[in-house]
Write a protein that holds these residues in place. Structure first.
Motif, mmCIF file in Angstrom:
data_model
loop_
_atom_site.group_PDB
_atom_site.id
_atom_site.type_symbol
_atom_site.label_atom_id
_atom_site.label_comp_id
_atom_site.label_asym_id
_atom_site.label_seq_id
_atom_site.Cartn_x
_atom_site.Cartn_y
_atom_site.Cartn_z
ATOM 1 N N LEU A 141 1.599 13.893 8.328
ATOM 2 C CA LEU A 141 2.314 14.521 7.219
ATOM 3 C C LEU A 141 3.772 14.807 7.580
ATOM 4 O O LEU A 141 4.658 14.721 6.729
ATOM 5 C CB LEU A 141 1.611 15.825 6.820
ATOM 6 N N SER B 111 -3.904 14.183 -5.011
ATOM 7 C CA SER B 111 -2.737 14.931 -4.548
ATOM 8 C C SER B 111 -2.589 16.230 -5.325
ATOM 9 O O SER B 111 -2.771 16.269 -6.550
ATOM 10 C CB SER B 111 -1.468 14.104 -4.743
ATOM 11 N N SER C 25 -1.831 10.151 -4.178
ATOM 12 C CA SER C 25 -3.048 9.796 -3.453
ATOM 13 C C SER C 25 -4.305 10.084 -4.268
ATOM 14 O O SER C 25 -4.344 11.012 -5.075
ATOM 15 C CB SER C 25 -3.122 10.584 -2.135
ATOM 16 N N ASN D 257 2.766 7.419 3.431
ATOM 17 C CA ASN D 257 3.266 7.503 2.052
ATOM 18 C C ASN D 257 2.200 7.968 1.068
ATOM 19 O O ASN D 257 2.467 8.765 0.177
ATOM 20 C CB ASN D 257 3.804 6.139 1.611
ATOM 21 N N SER D 258 0.982 7.467 1.224
ATOM 22 C CA SER D 258 -0.088 7.852 0.308
ATOM 23 C C SER D 258 -1.443 7.516 0.929
ATOM 24 O O SER D 258 -1.532 6.797 1.926
ATOM 25 C CB SER D 258 0.049 7.151 -1.045
ATOM 26 N N THR E 239 -0.830 14.486 0.541
ATOM 27 C CA THR E 239 -0.022 13.270 0.482
ATOM 28 C C THR E 239 0.221 12.891 -0.973
ATOM 29 O O THR E 239 -0.707 12.868 -1.774
ATOM 30 C CB THR E 239 -0.742 12.109 1.206
ATOM 31 N N ILE F 44 -4.649 4.696 4.600
ATOM 32 C CA ILE F 44 -3.231 5.100 4.491
ATOM 33 C C ILE F 44 -2.359 3.941 4.040
ATOM 34 O O ILE F 44 -2.669 2.776 4.280
ATOM 35 C CB ILE F 44 -2.687 5.690 5.810
ATOM 36 N N LYS G 108 5.071 9.010 9.570
ATOM 37 C CA LYS G 108 4.780 9.655 8.280
ATOM 38 C C LYS G 108 4.131 8.650 7.342
ATOM 39 O O LYS G 108 4.555 7.498 7.256
ATOM 40 C CB LYS G 108 6.077 10.186 7.665
#
Length: 425
Positions: free
Chosen positions: A396, A294, A247, A9-10, A244, A424, A7
């Protein structure tokens, strides 16, 4: 090849994409058809476009790599060399269909083949109109391989497209470039218009119909092309940035052709924070920068009229839809069943693995419910857009989801995973 995903984070940063695949194909076509030297800057790195270039090399076109440009020494009208062997289109439907329109006007025989996936895709949709033009085409099952023989009776036609297909439209218009009389293609549904933009073909619109004409007056001449970034490749990163938290992503110099941005319009209706800046044009093709932040998305009804212009983005749009508020449903997209895979079935089968409630229809699907399994082991079905869409979903969800068969991403974007790693956190 299988890839594991954690996964993320941003998403933060700035990306440039290699040239739009559809525009790159056509730039090679028109530069090869023109007599003399053209240049193509920022050409697509996809395997599909390499298939087009390889075939034109077989037809006697000379290609020279010059820093960030591809120099093309075109042959001129009906001056291509007869090929010594099959013309292998690989996985590229664009190559096979557009090339058929060009080859019916040549004075030598040729045979088009493709890989296993392309050899299952329908070619009747181009064989019929090109035969009406006087093309001499043979195919056992209206699929590849097809044989094309010289014709002494090529003629202009007026043809109403029975399906929404920019490839069929372009094949007919390219054949029409070899005739003094006007060939006309009538569209009931708007499709990608790269061919008419790049050639400057005349068109008129009335009563929900678009009529595009071609003739030898518009046969391509040598020129320089700049290819905007591929918006279909960018779509996966746009959705990743939207879904995300914390972001912001900037995508530079990407194609903004209005027949290609339908998925952006849908995402904006879904409450996506997407802005366009620095708009420009090259070869009648608009491009600019896309800024993505985001967003909390809400599902909306998707009108059937936009389907032809979002067909390649439906796999990644469905990922956005399952994270949006409400059920995600899309219909009138049966054309998805005739892509590199049966994309409707591929999407549904993969989503079922997550425990979501999935209902598959002949022309689409509906997704509802919540994730019950966050350790998905997804299948690419050897389809680049399925592989990339479920790679995004895996990032995700996290929890070491996997996607099997990721090597197929090279069909459209061989740099996909390197670009992911660059943005990422």
């Amino acid at each position: 090849m299988k890839r594991y995903f954690q996964k993320i984070n941003s998403v933060k940063g700035e990306l440039n994409f290699a040239g739009d695949k559809s525009i790159s194909h056509r730039a090679i076509f028109f530069s090869s058809m023109a007599e003399g030297k053209s240049s193509i800057e920022n050409i697509s790195l996809s395997e599909d476009v390499k298939s087009t270039q390889k075939i034109f090399s077989q037809l006697g076109v000379n290609f020279i790599n010059d820093k960030n440009k591809l120099i093309v020494v075109g042959k001129g009208k009906r001056k291509f060399n007869a090929p010594n062997s099959f013309l292998d289109c690989g996985n590229s439907g664009t190559t096979a269909r557009l090339l058929s329109g060009l080859l019916i006007a040549q004075n030598f025989p040729s045979e088009l083949i493709g890989d296993e996936s392309l050899s299952r895709r329908p070619m009747k949709r181009i064989i019929e109109p090109l035969t009406l033009m006087g093309g001499n085409i043979e195919s056992v099952n209206s699929t590849l391989p097809i044989k094309i023989f010289p014709s002494n009776s090529l003629k202009a036609i007026e043809y109403t497209l029975p399906v929404a297909s920019a490839q069929v439209k372009s094949a007919i218009l390219i054949a029409g470039l070899h005739l003094s009389e006007k060939t006309k293609v009538i569209e009931k549904f708007i499709t990608r218009d790269h061919t008419e933009r790049m050639l400057g073909l005349p068109f008129n619109e009335s009563e929900n119909l678009k009529v595009i004409s071609s003739s030898d007056k518009f046969y391509p001449t040598a020129k320089d092309y700049f290819i905007p970034g591929d918006i279909s490749s960018a779509a996966f990163f746009i959705v990743l940035g939207l879904l995300t938290k914390n972001s912001e992503l900037v995508i530079k110099d990407v194609s903004l052709n209005p027949t290609r941005t339908g998925f952006l319009d849908i995402l904006k209706k879904m409450n996506a924070d997407i802005k366009i800046e620095n708009e420009k044009q090259s070869s009648n093709e608009p491009y600019g920068d896309i800024i993505v932040r985001s967003s909390d998305l809400i599902n909306v009804s998707i009108d059937s009229s936009v389907i032809p212009n979002i067909i390649d983005e439906i796999p990644i749009l469905s990922v956005a839809g399952i994270f949006a508020e409400g059920d995600f449903e899309i219909r009138n997209c049966e054309e998805l069943r005739f892509k590199e895979s049966d994309r409707i079935n591929a999407i549904c089968e993969n989503l079922k693995l997550t425990g979501l409630e999935v209902e598959e229809f002949p022309d689409g699907f509906r997704v509802s419910g919540k994730f019950k399994n966050i350790q998905g082991s997804f299948n690419s079905f050897n389809d680049h857009r399925i592989a990339m869409a479920f790679s995004v979903l895996s990032m995700l969800i996290g929890n070491e989801c996997t996607v099997e068969g990721i090597e197929c991403v090279g069909i459209s974007n061989p740099n996909f995973y390197e670009q992911i790693e660059a943005i990422i956190n």
